[in-house]
Design a protein around this motif. Structure first.
Motif, PDB file in Angstrom:
ATOM      1  N   UNK A  82      -0.366 -10.515   8.334  1.00  0.00           N
ATOM      2  CA  UNK A  82       0.087  -9.289   7.662  1.00  0.00           C
ATOM      3  C   UNK A  82      -0.471  -8.018   8.301  1.00  0.00           C
ATOM      4  N   UNK A  83      -1.535  -8.152   9.071  1.00  0.00           N
ATOM      5  CA  UNK A  83      -2.113  -6.980   9.735  1.00  0.00           C
ATOM      6  C   UNK A  83      -1.243  -6.507  10.897  1.00  0.00           C
TER       7      UNK A  83
ATOM      8  N   UNK B 117      -2.691  -0.478   6.507  1.00  0.00           N
ATOM      9  CA  UNK B 117      -3.677  -1.433   7.007  1.00  0.00           C
ATOM     10  C   UNK B 117      -4.865  -1.537   6.066  1.00  0.00           C
ATOM     11  N   UNK B 118      -5.299  -0.407   5.507  1.00  0.00           N
ATOM     12  CA  UNK B 118      -6.412  -0.426   4.554  1.00  0.00           C
ATOM     13  C   UNK B 118      -6.058  -1.263   3.330  1.00  0.00           C
ATOM     14  N   UNK B 119      -4.842  -1.105   2.858  1.00  0.00           N
ATOM     15  CA  UNK B 119      -4.406  -1.870   1.683  1.00  0.00           C
ATOM     16  C   UNK B 119      -4.335  -3.359   1.996  1.00  0.00           C
TER      17      UNK B 119
ATOM     18  N   UNK C  56     -10.136  -1.325   8.927  1.00  0.00           N
ATOM     19  CA  UNK C  56      -8.738  -0.967   9.187  1.00  0.00           C
ATOM     20  C   UNK C  56      -8.625  -0.098  10.436  1.00  0.00           C
ATOM     21  N   UNK C  57      -9.573   0.826  10.611  1.00  0.00           N
ATOM     22  CA  UNK C  57      -9.564   1.672  11.806  1.00  0.00           C
ATOM     23  C   UNK C  57      -9.801   0.834  13.063  1.00  0.00           C
ATOM     24  N   UNK C  58     -10.712  -0.113  12.979  1.00  0.00           N
ATOM     25  CA  UNK C  58     -10.969  -0.996  14.117  1.00  0.00           C
ATOM     26  C   UNK C  58      -9.728  -1.828  14.439  1.00  0.00           C
TER      27      UNK C  58
END
Length: 676
Positions: free
Chosen positions: A332-333, A492-494, A510-512
């Motif tokens: 999902x990412x 991405x955070x979610x 998420x940033x990485x």
């Protein structure tokens, strides 16, 4: 004139015995204060990073870890206190009139500052490497210090962490000063004054005995005490690392470095190098090998070309290109869609049974350049590396096949001596970002898009060339505008919060992941565009290491260590190598040679080609096509998608290949090609 026995304040000066008795009490105050500080920091670290603890950890495990840690910290507190004993207490015996109390307070304050700094630094360090300081520290000594400093400022909060350390030091100074100046000491008993020599002897023996017990971590010998090597007494890895205080963690890093440099690393057997060479030759089918020249035992013959000889070969080492984002559970990412599309293409081959050469970028690069396994003898600083070419070095062997060999790097050419090493080991050219006039976009160099744009421009009129490429963008500080590149950071955070609920910092993760996605996107675009223009191209895509970005606080061994291996391009099919072939970095060059060289072409290698050996390994971990384990203990796990797996068989194969490859690699680095 009669000399007064009293000072100007009317106090009788202390004799040597009285001074010594008072000083050792002051030293004990310092000792127990530092011991308390070490234990306090341990408990605080456990509490603040409790999410790294296993779900089956109980109160008994936590108490056991703290008790064992307290015993181990006797060594750390004792080391600082020894300074006070030598610089304050012993001089007080020579001249009781000397007042050196400020030195003791200074030692305690300096120790408190060091402990506070290490305590603060331990948090980001553990989150990346899952250790209380290790060999990564020693790698940092040789790294680009200015870039490393800026990374610590921008990514790891150096300013505010240092501010906290200063505040903690101020508090420690106040408490310690109060202990030393406001809490009194016991007076020497009258009976002791009448037997001064005996009392002094007894006190000194008690002092030595106390130091002895502290030295051995609460025991009377190495066997009965606690030390960094036997401190892992719980079933939880996080707690075992917490047992080591920061001083012992740093001591472990230094001692590990010394041992490995001396060849004292698991599997290196200097006294049996000939036996290891003969074993290597036997496994290669090289029955004619003899004599004292190690090169004769490393000769291999190519089986015959499987694909047409490509004009362009690209070996891409992606910065922190871990394999875990390719797993179905993290689909999902959508971080690895590019590499997965190449792997699933009719022109692609992929195996998950692949290991990096080590935990650092330079270990991956030096392994690729030299063909030698990591034994922590840094090839990029070893004098021999600049005097002679290792027989297993990749560049000369590709040159024999008619290729130019170039290195492309998105960073600074002088970083970690890599340009110097590459050119000394036969590379024709080395290009860092200043050489292709790219703008500096981050602390370490330029971004991946600029790197591949420069490389693309050079392809039109170059001769047949092998390119070794090292990217930089997927590295702290994470400053690529991934949103502008098309990555939905909020989504991405979610997703991170949904599928990795125990992530300690979902926003940072998420940033990485966004930077991983950016690297994946840029590399995939380069591969597809290059194949369209130059169909006679061959690509290897892998990562330099996996350690740094982890999916939560408790990654599996596979998630923590493994990197992908994708072969893509002209002539590549799904069965070009065995299914789920096992391999590692140092097997890439032999694999490529076997694919493109004519039958009978001879070359030198310690590492087998990918798929020729049943196991691969790095410093701390190993895998087969079924299981993965730790090198120095019996802990294992099944690979993703594999049910069960024969761990015992994998371990037996490891015990064949690891000593052979490490011993021969160490010998070439330290001794050269002559076995005598």
């Amino acid at each position: 004139m009669r000399i007064s026995r009293y000072d100007t304040n009317g106090n009788r000066p202390q004799g040597r015995l009285e001074k010594y008795f008072r000083n050792i009490q002051q030293d004990l105050k310092l000792f127990f204060f530092l011991l308390f500080l070490l234990c306090l920091y341990r408990v605080a670290f456990m509490g603040l990073l409790a999410n790294f603890m296993g779900s089956d950890v109980g109160t008994g495990d936590i108490l056991q870890a703290n008790w064992t840690g307290l015993r181990l910290s006797l060594k750390s507190a004792g080391g600082f206190t020894l300074l006070s004993f030598v610089l304050v207490t012993l001089p007080g015996i020579l001249n009781p009139r000397w007042s050196l109390e400020k030195i003791r307070l200074g030692i305690g304050t300096a120790a408190s500052f060091l402990l506070a700094v290490l305590f603060e630094a331990r948090f980001p360090y553990y989150e990346e490497f899952h250790m209380t300081y290790g060999l990564q520290v020693m790698q940092g000594v040789h790294d680009d210090r200015s870039a490393l400093f800026m990374t610590m400022v921008q990514e790891y909060g150096l300013p505010w962490r240092l501010a906290i350390a200063i505040v903690l030091t101020g508090i420690s100074w106040y408490v310690l000063r109060s202990l030393l100046t406001r809490v009194g000491t016991a007076a020497l008993p009258s009976l002791a004054r009448s037997r001064q020599i005996l009392t002094m002897l007894m006190l000194f023996l008690v002092t030595v005995s106390f130091a002895f017990v502290a030295r051995f971590g609460g025991g009377v010998s190495y066997a009965t005490g606690i030390n960094w090597e036997n401190a892992g007494v719980t079933k939880d890895e996080f707690l075992n690392e917490c047992i080591l205080d920061d001083v012992q963690g740093m001591y472990r890093a230094i001692q590990s470095e010394k041992r490995m440099k001396a060849g004292a690393i698991y599997g290196v057997n200097k006294d049996h190098v000939r036996e290891m060479a003969e074993q290597e030759a036997k496994l290669n089918g090289n029955t004619a090998a003899s004599g004292d020249d190690i090169r004769a035992y490393l000769v291999r013959q190519a089986p015959g070309a499987k694909i047409a000889k490509p004009k362009h070969i690209f070996i891409i080492l992606g910065e922190t290109w871990a394999q875990w984002p390719m797993l179905e559970k993290y689909e999902q990412l959508h971080a690895a869609d590019g590499i997965k599309s190449l792997a699933s293409s009719p022109q692609g081959y992929y195996t998950q049974s692949f290991m990096p050469n080590g935990d650092f970028t330079s270990i991956a690069i030096t392994g690729m350049i030299t063909g030698l396994s990591e034994v922590n003898v840094r090839a990029n600083y070893q004098p021999r590396s600049f005097k002679e070419v290792y027989p297993t070095a990749m560049a000369p062997q590709f040159k024999e096949l008619g290729y130019q060999v170039d290195f492309w790097y998105g960073g600074t050419p002088s970083w970690d001596n890599i340009r110097k090493l590459a050119l000394a080991q036969g590379f024709d050219h080395f290009y860092g970002y200043p050489d292709f006039q790219a703008p500096k976009t981050n602390t370490w160099g330029t971004n991946d898009r600029n790197l591949f744009a420069a490389l693309e421009k050079s392809l039109g009129d170059e001769p047949p060339t092998v390119h070794l490429i090292m990217t930089t963008s997927n590295h702290p500080p994470y400053n690529v505008d991934v949103a502008a590149e098309g990555f939905d950071l909020e989504k991405a955070k979610a997703v991170v919060q949904e599928i990795i609920p125990d992530a300690s910092d979902p926003d940072t993760l998420a940033l990485e992941i966004g930077h991983y996605w950016y690297m994946d996107k840029v590399v995939t675009e380069f591969v597809r565009e290059t194949m369209a223009k130059y169909p006679d191209s061959l690509f290897v895509i892998t990562g330099d290491h996996a350690v740094r970005t982890n999916p939560g606080p408790k990654p599996t061994m596979f998630e923590f260590q493994s990197v992908p291996f994708v072969l893509y391009g002209q002539g590549v099919t799904k069965d070009i190598l065995p299914a789920n072939a096992v391999g590692g970095h140092t097997g890439i060059a032999p694999t490529l040679i076997n694919l493109i060289a004519p039958k009978g072409f001879t070359y030198h290698a310690i590492a087998p080609a990918i798929g020729e050996a049943p196991v691969a390994f790095n410093r701390g971990y190993w895998l087969s096509n079924q299981v993965m384990g730790q090198v120095e203990n019996d802990q294992t796990e099944s690979l993703p998608g594999v049910a069960g797996g024969d761990a015992a068989a994998g371990r037996a194969q490891l015990d064949t290949y690891l000593p052979m490859m490490r011993t021969l690699s160490w010998w070439l680095l330290e001794k050269g090609t002559t076995m005598n």
